[in-house]
Scaffold this motif. Sequence first.
Motif, short mmCIF file in Angstrom:
data_model
loop_
_atom_site.label_atom_id
_atom_site.label_comp_id
_atom_site.label_asym_id
_atom_site.label_seq_id
_atom_site.Cartn_x
_atom_site.Cartn_y
_atom_site.Cartn_z
N VAL A 76 0.71 -1.20 -0.08
CA VAL A 76 0.02 0.02 -0.13
C VAL A 76 0.64 1.25 0.14
N ARG A 77 0.38 2.25 -0.57
CA ARG A 77 0.95 3.71 -0.73
C ARG A 77 1.44 4.06 0.58
N SER A 78 0.90 3.99 1.57
CA SER A 78 1.24 4.59 3.11
C SER A 78 2.62 3.81 3.61
N GLN A 79 2.71 2.70 3.03
CA GLN A 79 3.93 2.12 3.62
C GLN A 79 5.21 2.50 2.70
N ARG A 80 4.81 2.66 1.41
CA ARG A 80 6.20 3.15 0.60
C ARG A 80 6.40 4.48 0.94
N ASP A 81 5.36 5.45 0.96
CA ASP A 81 5.40 6.98 1.75
C ASP A 81 6.47 6.87 2.83
N GLU A 82 6.08 5.95 3.72
CA GLU A 82 6.63 5.89 5.08
C GLU A 82 8.31 5.71 4.62
N PHE A 83 8.45 4.83 3.90
CA PHE A 83 10.02 4.36 3.48
C PHE A 83 10.68 5.49 2.75
N ARG A 84 9.82 6.15 2.05
CA ARG A 84 10.52 7.34 1.12
C ARG A 84 10.86 8.55 2.37
N SER A 85 10.07 8.90 2.92
CA SER A 85 10.32 9.66 4.32
C SER A 85 11.46 9.21 4.86
N ARG A 86 11.77 8.02 5.41
CA ARG A 86 12.58 7.49 6.20
C ARG A 86 14.00 7.71 5.42
N ALA A 87 13.98 7.43 4.02
CA ALA A 87 15.18 7.70 3.32
C ALA A 87 15.35 9.18 3.11
N ASN A 88 14.55 9.93 2.93
CA ASN A 88 14.77 11.38 3.02
C ASN A 88 15.36 11.82 4.32
N ASN A 89 14.90 11.41 5.44
CA ASN A 89 15.43 11.62 6.59
C ASN A 89 17.00 11.31 6.81
N LEU A 90 17.25 10.41 6.24
CA LEU A 90 18.71 9.76 6.55
C LEU A 90 19.56 10.19 5.38
N GLY A 91 19.07 11.31 4.38
CA GLY A 91 19.63 11.97 3.20
C GLY A 91 20.20 11.05 2.25
N VAL A 92 19.32 9.86 1.96
CA VAL A 92 19.67 8.84 0.80
C VAL A 92 18.74 9.04 -0.21
N GLU A 93 19.15 8.30 -1.41
CA GLU A 93 18.15 8.38 -2.59
C GLU A 93 17.17 7.06 -2.11
N PHE A 94 16.07 7.25 -2.91
CA PHE A 94 15.04 6.42 -2.57
C PHE A 94 14.45 5.78 -4.21
N LYS A 95 14.55 4.50 -4.15
CA LYS A 95 13.99 3.91 -5.56
C LYS A 95 13.08 2.76 -5.17
N ILE A 96 12.05 3.05 -5.98
CA ILE A 96 11.10 1.69 -6.14
C ILE A 96 11.50 0.86 -7.34
N HIS A 97 11.19 -0.41 -6.99
CA HIS A 97 11.55 -1.35 -8.17
C HIS A 97 10.04 -2.14 -8.18
N PHE A 98 9.39 -1.99 -8.98
CA PHE A 98 7.97 -2.49 -9.17
C PHE A 98 7.84 -3.46 -10.02
#
Length: 174
Positions: free
Chosen positions: A90-112
């Motif tokens: 679900v999107r909320s899970q993906r948004d959470e990990f995107r936010s966590r990546a952002n907080n760590l200062g790393v790129e975020f990539k989805i492989h769908f």
Amino acid sequence: MTSLHLMVGLPCSGKTTLARQLETKYSAIRLTPDEWHIRVFGHDFGDNMTEADELKHDSRHDAVESLMWEVASRVLILGVDVILDFGCWVRSQRDEFRSRANNLGVEFKIHFLDVPEEVLLERLEARNVMNQGETFFIPKAKLKEWMQIFEPPSPEELETSVDLTNEERELPYQ
């Protein structure tokens, strides 16, 4: 730049197969919850489960994923790519990990991995027959139930994703 790679798709879509390839390609650490869960708790998912059995499995799985995130965040801070083979239905899970990546200062990539229902069901049958010990037996009815709750990533979400090649899209289930 260091990246958090998030595998997105239903069981039998080829997430772990692709995650193993990406692990080599990016010299990354791959974190696959089923592998850890089975090593720690055994095969506690399958046919004839009660609601209590399912809740116990889900609680254990949540604990494994939480521990994996602790490892992942430390590894990302150390400058090593991480592949989370979580599914993130679900999107909320993906948004959470995107936010966590952002907080760590790393790129975020989805492989769908978008796989048609009939292919998922064929792969499920093969998976359940050959069950290699690193995956759970999944009843067909359960996969069909999960198909109903799965939210494919929107085009907006995929703007930050990797453009998979046709070869990656058509990986055989292993």
